[in-house]
Scaffold this active site. Structure first.
Site, short mmCIF file in Angstrom:
data_model
loop_
_atom_site.label_atom_id
_atom_site.label_comp_id
_atom_site.label_asym_id
_atom_site.label_seq_id
_atom_site.Cartn_x
_atom_site.Cartn_y
_atom_site.Cartn_z
N LYS A 82 0.82 -1.35 0.04
CA LYS A 82 0.11 0.11 -0.11
C LYS A 82 1.04 1.16 0.09
CE LYS A 82 -3.75 2.77 0.55
NZ LYS A 82 -4.72 2.90 -0.31
N ASN B 250 3.73 5.89 -7.24
CA ASN B 250 2.29 6.06 -7.51
C ASN B 250 2.13 7.31 -8.19
OD1 ASN B 250 -0.51 6.36 -7.50
ND2 ASN B 250 -0.81 5.85 -5.29
N CYS C 59 -3.13 8.21 -8.48
CA CYS C 59 -4.15 8.21 -7.32
C CYS C 59 -5.10 9.14 -7.96
CB CYS C 59 -3.70 8.33 -6.06
SG CYS C 59 -4.74 7.57 -4.86
N LYS D 50 4.14 3.74 -11.92
CA LYS D 50 2.61 3.14 -12.20
C LYS D 50 1.82 4.50 -12.82
CE LYS D 50 -1.34 1.49 -9.76
NZ LYS D 50 -1.96 0.69 -8.39
N CYS E 50 -36.49 -16.05 -28.65
CA CYS E 50 -36.52 -14.80 -27.93
C CYS E 50 -36.86 -13.44 -28.84
CB CYS E 50 -35.37 -14.62 -26.94
SG CYS E 50 -33.97 -14.25 -27.78
C1 LIG Z 1 -9.53 1.06 -2.08
C2 LIG Z 1 -8.56 1.11 -3.08
C3 LIG Z 1 -7.40 1.78 -2.61
C4 LIG Z 1 -6.38 1.83 -3.47
N1 LIG Z 1 -4.95 2.51 -3.21
C5 LIG Z 1 -4.06 2.46 -3.99
C6 LIG Z 1 -2.71 2.88 -3.32
O1 LIG Z 1 -2.62 3.31 -2.35
N2 LIG Z 1 -1.59 3.00 -4.30
C7 LIG Z 1 -1.71 2.58 -5.80
O2 LIG Z 1 -0.93 2.54 -6.35
N3 LIG Z 1 -3.17 2.28 -6.00
C8 LIG Z 1 -3.89 2.07 -5.12
N4 LIG Z 1 -5.11 1.53 -5.67
C9 LIG Z 1 -5.21 1.20 -6.94
C10 LIG Z 1 -5.15 -0.32 -7.25
O3 LIG Z 1 -3.81 -0.55 -7.18
C11 LIG Z 1 -5.40 -0.69 -8.77
O4 LIG Z 1 -4.52 -0.22 -9.47
C12 LIG Z 1 -6.79 -0.36 -9.37
O5 LIG Z 1 -7.91 -0.69 -8.25
C13 LIG Z 1 -6.97 -1.37 -10.37
O6 LIG Z 1 -7.14 -2.69 -10.22
P1 LIG Z 1 -8.28 -3.59 -9.73
O7 LIG Z 1 -9.37 -3.59 -10.99
O8 LIG Z 1 -7.73 -5.06 -9.66
O9 LIG Z 1 -8.88 -3.28 -8.57
C14 LIG Z 1 -6.37 1.38 -4.78
C15 LIG Z 1 -7.54 0.92 -5.15
C16 LIG Z 1 -8.55 0.60 -4.38
C17 LIG Z 1 -9.81 0.14 -4.81
#
Ligand SMILES: Cc1cc2nc3c(=O)[nH]c(=O)nc-3n(C[C@H](O)[C@H](O)[C@H](O)COP(=O)(O)O)c2cc1C
Ligand SMILES: Cc1cc2nc3c(=O)[nH]c(=O)nc-3n(C[C@H](O)[C@H](O)[C@H](O)COP(=O)(O)OP(=O)(O)OC[C@H]3O[C@@H](n4cnc5c(N)ncnc54)[C@H](O)[C@@H]3O)c2cc1C
Ligand code: SF4
Ligand code: SF4
Lengths: 436, 482
Positions: A45, A131, A134, A172, A344
């Protein structure tokens, strides 16, 4: 059994499946559980200055009874201190030396980046993920997608990171950008070792029609959140392909976005991914989903006679290109299997109102009746000459294998748009007449 | 009149067709996608072999059908027959959380069949065993579900296993006893062949106690497993019992399994004595083979019958009639053949069945099938294994965790141990015994496969049904208790 192990820009992992940075990779406890369940890596995370989260953070899109078809969140990066996170990474690495642990980072100044990059290597992480994606909360503070959306800024920051990096660096990427390739090229230019994509997409999943506030509801307000889950897979696949196909990018790709099964994974690999990251599917079902992912993927490779993932990687990339490269003389038409047709008539109405009016309803007598057909009810019949082969009827048909899009020989040689334009200019081809 | 076959092959194929037909691929995928993929799922707890149901169903949704079959067969080597013969309402499906949503439970049995059929049809062996069997030598008595469950697991652990059975083929009641509209004997024989390919040796036509002696086996082997099931039908003790058309229901069922269906003799008016699941199978199959009338005669009321409600419903749908509170007092004959039964009304007083004086009447019939319970093989067991402890009901005493008997190198499982339950219990107990034997010989425990769960192996109403076999009603009781 096919070999699922990977070497991703120097990061080794027993299989390509990594827990994406997010709630499932928040703690050492979860990382241990993930590895016990069979995951190959964990992207921690995102670590940065600890933040404060709101209460009520997620919302889901339910489609026809399928929950979490899409998923949205307004959570920020880790709310734990960098000390705790780096200490736990060190713990996890000690117990799982052969698995990949990657520190995801997001800070602001050059000094802070230097400090966090050094601490990541010191705690034993196998790599660093930056990252830049976000889409909420952090970008307002000049981080996250604010960086990822501006290739120049991204390049500068990757440059700062590379000044201190001793372990592989993954950038990313955010999908909230007109063309993701520019951001990928910036990462390459600044010396990054790899890219990962996609992060979440700006979204509002719904509006509560009583309160008129979307979920997630926070004291009478909401905020634009990051969208992910199965619904974003097509967008992610497209962006992964764009980066894989771009000759100037040329970096290993970690595919992310809507992966939940081995089939999704295989598609991402075929479009050029080396490692695969998963967040939403774990949040839905837990780490245990990885068992079918590894089992199914290696069975698939075996069934295709491929000995390793490398043999699948990128195999679908060359088949996707510009529209101009497509053959204008290729033709397929819809063919209905009357043994399977249940009556259908969705194909008829879809074509009639939504497409090209070439499926008629005709007397059933000459056609075999499938099971469940009401005798005497008219059957859909495709006028193949008029069918443009758009696929719509076969997509709406609820019965597997009932409508097959079948190629027909037009007797004409392949002709791309370029060929067509050249032929027109040279006067060797008659213009294709517009539809009446 | 002697009895004779009543229907032709085409009719038999129709009347004896699968009551639960296979799922087509799309049906299977749609059904599988209804499953919630529960965590610590109650269906796993209610499966006596602890199949990781959510995992195998999820694999069907991803089109990893071979993987689904592997999940099933690693837990339960007879997954294909169990898919057809398990009383799923009392087991996995009865525990499905969908019932709490007022929805139909996931059709686990049919999905299990879909996956196991796929590997059988495509001749894919998903189970593997070491080629060299140097872990030890074990003799398995009986090639029924219990013996097969034990032999397969031992082979996978590297043991040289020889299975002895007096029948000409393996499978036990799976091959010779299950109602044909539930499962064809070929399915069971296919499973036996799969276990053969794991390196297990089968010796058929060998009656233990006559053709081989246990003392010899004990000398040559490290352990012996008893999986001989139950004996013949209990006797009625009434006049006329030895007439040619008074037949053990199991023997009648054996005919159905060993002759072409159109050559199975059946009466026009069949009386079945008893009201357990065997009686139901007998009456239903008699009806489907052309009997004009088929009647169950039972000394107590419907509330006391041991047949499952869904089996009872099936028999009624097939047109069988039920005479409750009735018992036979004599079988009557004409020209040396059964012509009628003398019956009498009964009442239950203080739990005991009594004949109502003067209530007797005669009911014509030409075939009487005895289904009043199976004998335990007490005498045989006492002769084969001097000193082996049996309980009051004639079951072999054992440690439920290891299936070890009072003799240190002798293990037991299946009907001989539990007095007669289901196929799935027999496989599970056979497998448990194999692990018990392995633990005895090596001191090493074998665990799993269980769903990865923090509660997976804890005591109580969680975890795997393999560790804690539990029926739906028991599970519910345990859960409500807290
Ligand atoms: C609740 C939540 C928190 C996330 N937090 C981060 C984060 O802290 N850092 C990050 O790079 N991506 C974060 N993501 C993005 C995920 O790493 C991922 O890129 C994104 O959810 C797409 O993948 P998925 O479809 O498998 O969820 C977060 C996603 C979710 C749902
Ligand atoms: C009519 C009937 C219908 C049934 N229907 C169902 C059903 O629908 N679903 C379900 O789950 N269960 C059903 N059962 C129960 C199920 O068949 C048994 O619980 C299960 O077969 C027990 O397995 P086992 O291996 O213990 O015994 P068995 O299947 O009885 O196997 C014992 C084997 O040992 C052999 N053997 C016995 N003595 C000797 C000896 N001295 N020497 C050599 N070999 C010997 C026998 O030939 C036989 O092959 C049914 C039972 C009956 C009788
Ligand atoms: S073996 Fe029987 S009880 Fe177990 S899951 Fe399969 S059908 Fe259900
Ligand atoms: S209880 Fe029902 S819904 Fe839940 S995992 Fe088992 S079969 Fe699926």
């Amino acid at each position: 059994m096919a070999d699922l192990s990977i070497d991703f820009a120097g990061i080794k992992s027993p299989n390509p499946f990594w827990v994406a940075s997010g709630p499932p990779s928040n703690t050492a406890y979860q990382a241990h559980r993930a590895f016990e369940a069979g995951w190959g890596g964990v992207v921690w995370k995102t670590i940065g200055e600890p933040i404060v989260n709101v209460s009520s953070r997620y919302s889901g899109l339910t489609l026809g009874g399928m929950r979490l078809a899409g998923f949205n969140n307004i959570e920020l990066i880790s709310d734990r201190s960098p000390e705790t996170n780096f200490r736990e990474i060190a713990d996890v690495k000690k117990r799982w030396p052969k698995h990949a642990v990657i520190a995801s980072l997001m800070v602001d100044t050059r000094e802070r980046w230097h400090e966090f990059v050094t601490r990541s290597a010191d705690c034993g992480a196998d790599g660093i993920e930056l990252n830049f994606g976000c889409p909420h909360g952090m970008c307002e503070r000049g981080m996250g997608s604010a960086v990822g959306q501006n290739p120049d800024v991204a390049e500068t920051i990757v440059g700062w990171v590379m000044e201190k990096a001793t372990i592989p660096v993954i950038v990313k990427l955010t999908p909230n950008i007109t063309n993701v390739v520019y951001a990928a090229r910036a990462a390459k230019k600044a010396g990054a070792h790899a890219i990962s994509l996609i992060n979440t997409i700006n979204s509002i999943t719904n509006v509560n029609l009583d309160t008129l506030v979307p979920e997630p509801f926070v004291a009478g307000r909401s905020s634009h959140g990051g969208y992910c889950g199965p619904a974003v897979k097509p967008i992610a696949l497209n962006m992964v392909h764009a980066c894989a196909a771009d000759p100037q990018v040329g970096l290993p790709i970690s595919g992310i976005g809507g992966i939940g099964t081995w089939r999704d994974a295989a598609e991402f690999v075929a479009l050029g991914s080396t490692s695969l990251q998963v967040c939403t599917a774990i949040m839905h079902h837990g780490f245990r989903i990885v068992e079918d992912m590894t089992d199914g993927l290696s069975a698939y490779l075996d069934s295709k006679g491929m000995r390793s993932l490398a043999e699948l990687r990128g195999r679908a990339v060359p088949q996707v290109g510009n529209w101009q490269q497509l053959d204008l003389h290729y033709k397929r038409v819809a063919r209905i299997d009357y043994e399977k047709c249940i009556g259908c008539n969705l194909c008829h109405i879809a074509c009639e109102d939504g497409a090209h009016q070439c499926i008629d309803l005709v007397d059933a007598a000459p056609y075999g009746l499938g099971p469940g057909r009401v005798p005497g009810k008219p059957v859909p019949k495709v006028r193949e000459n008029d069918c443009v082969g758009c696929n719509l009827c076969s997509i709406v048909c609820p019965v597997d294998g009932c409508i097959t899009m079948t190629p027909v020989d037009t007797g004409r040689p392949p002709m791309t748009w370029h060929d067509y334009q050249a032929g027109l200019a040279a006067g060797t081809i008659q213009p294709i007449l517009p539809h009446p | 009149m002697p009895i004779q076959p009543l229907i032709d092959a085409a009719t038999a194929a129709e009347t004896m067709a699968d009551v639960k037909p296979p799922l087509a691929a799309q049906e299977a995928r749609v059904e599988a996608s209804r499953c919630l993929f529960c965590f610590d799922a109650p269906c796993i707890m209610a499966c006596p072999t602890g199949i990781d149901v959510p995992t195998f169903i999820r694999k069907i949704t991803t089109d990893n059908v071979v993987g689904a079959a592997r999940t099933i067969l690693e837990a339960n080597v007879l997954g294909a027959s169990c898919a057809r013969v398990c009383p799923t309402q009392m087991l996995c499906e009865g525990a499905c959380v969908m019932l709490d949503l007022e929805k139909d439970p996931i059709q686990i049995g049919r999905l299990q069949r879909f996956a196991t059929d796929h590997v059988a049809a495509n001749r894919i062996d998903v189970l593997t065993a070491p080629q060299i069997k140097d872990a030890g030598r074990v003799a398995v008595l009986g090639a029924g579900p219990a013996g097969l469950g034990c032999a397969a697991e031992l082979a996978r652990l590297g043991y040289a296993v020889t299975v002895y059975d007096r029948k000409p083929a393996g499978g036990g009641l799976n091959t010779y006893g299950i109602a044909v509209y539930k499962m064809r004997p070929e399915v069971s024989l296919d499973e036996v062949r799969m276990i053969e390919r794991l390196g297990v040796e089968f010796r058929y036509g060998v009656e233990v106690g006559r053709d081989v002696q246990c003392a010899d086996l004990a000398r040559d082997c490290d352990a012996i497993f008893i999986g001989i099931g139950l004996g013949g039908a209990n006797r009625l003790g009434i006049p006329g019992e030895d007439l040619p058309e008074v037949v053990d229901a199991l023997e009648f069922i054996d005919w159905i399994h060993t002759r072409p269906l159109e050559q199975v003799p059946v009466g026009r008016r069949v009386a079945v004595l008893g009201c357990g699941n065997t009686a139901i199978d007998a009456v239903t199959q008699a009806k489907r083979l052309g009997a004009e009338e088929a009647t169950i005669i039972y000394r107590r009321g419907p509330a006391e019958m041991s047949a499952y409600a869904f089996e009872y419903d099936l028999a009624k749908m097939d047109g069988a009639t039920f005479l409750f509170d009735t018992m036979p007092v004599e079988v009557l004959a004409a020209d040396g053949h059964v012509s009628a039964l003398r019956l009498a009304r009964t009442v239950v007083r203080d739990g005991r069945v009594e004949v109502v004086p003067g209530s007797e009447w005669t009911q014509p019939c030409d075939l009487v099938l005895k289904a009043v319970g199976q004998e335990k093989q007490v005498r045989l067991l006492e002769r084969l294994f001097p000193g082996l402890k049996l309980d009051r009901q004639g079951r072999v005493e054992h440690d439920p965790a290891t299936m070890r008997t009072s003799l240190s190198t002798v293990f037991v499982g299946g009907d001989a141990a539990n007095g007669g339950r289901e196929v799935v219990n027999a496989v599970a107990e056979g497998k448990k015994a194999a692990r018990g034997i392995h633990a005895m010989l090596t001191g090493k425990a074998v665990t799993g496969p269980v769903q990865p769960s923090r509660h997976g192996t804890a005591d109580g109403a969680t975890g795997s049904g393999f560790n804690h076999p539990i029926r739906v009603h028991e599970l519910e009781a345990a859960l409500t208790k807290g």
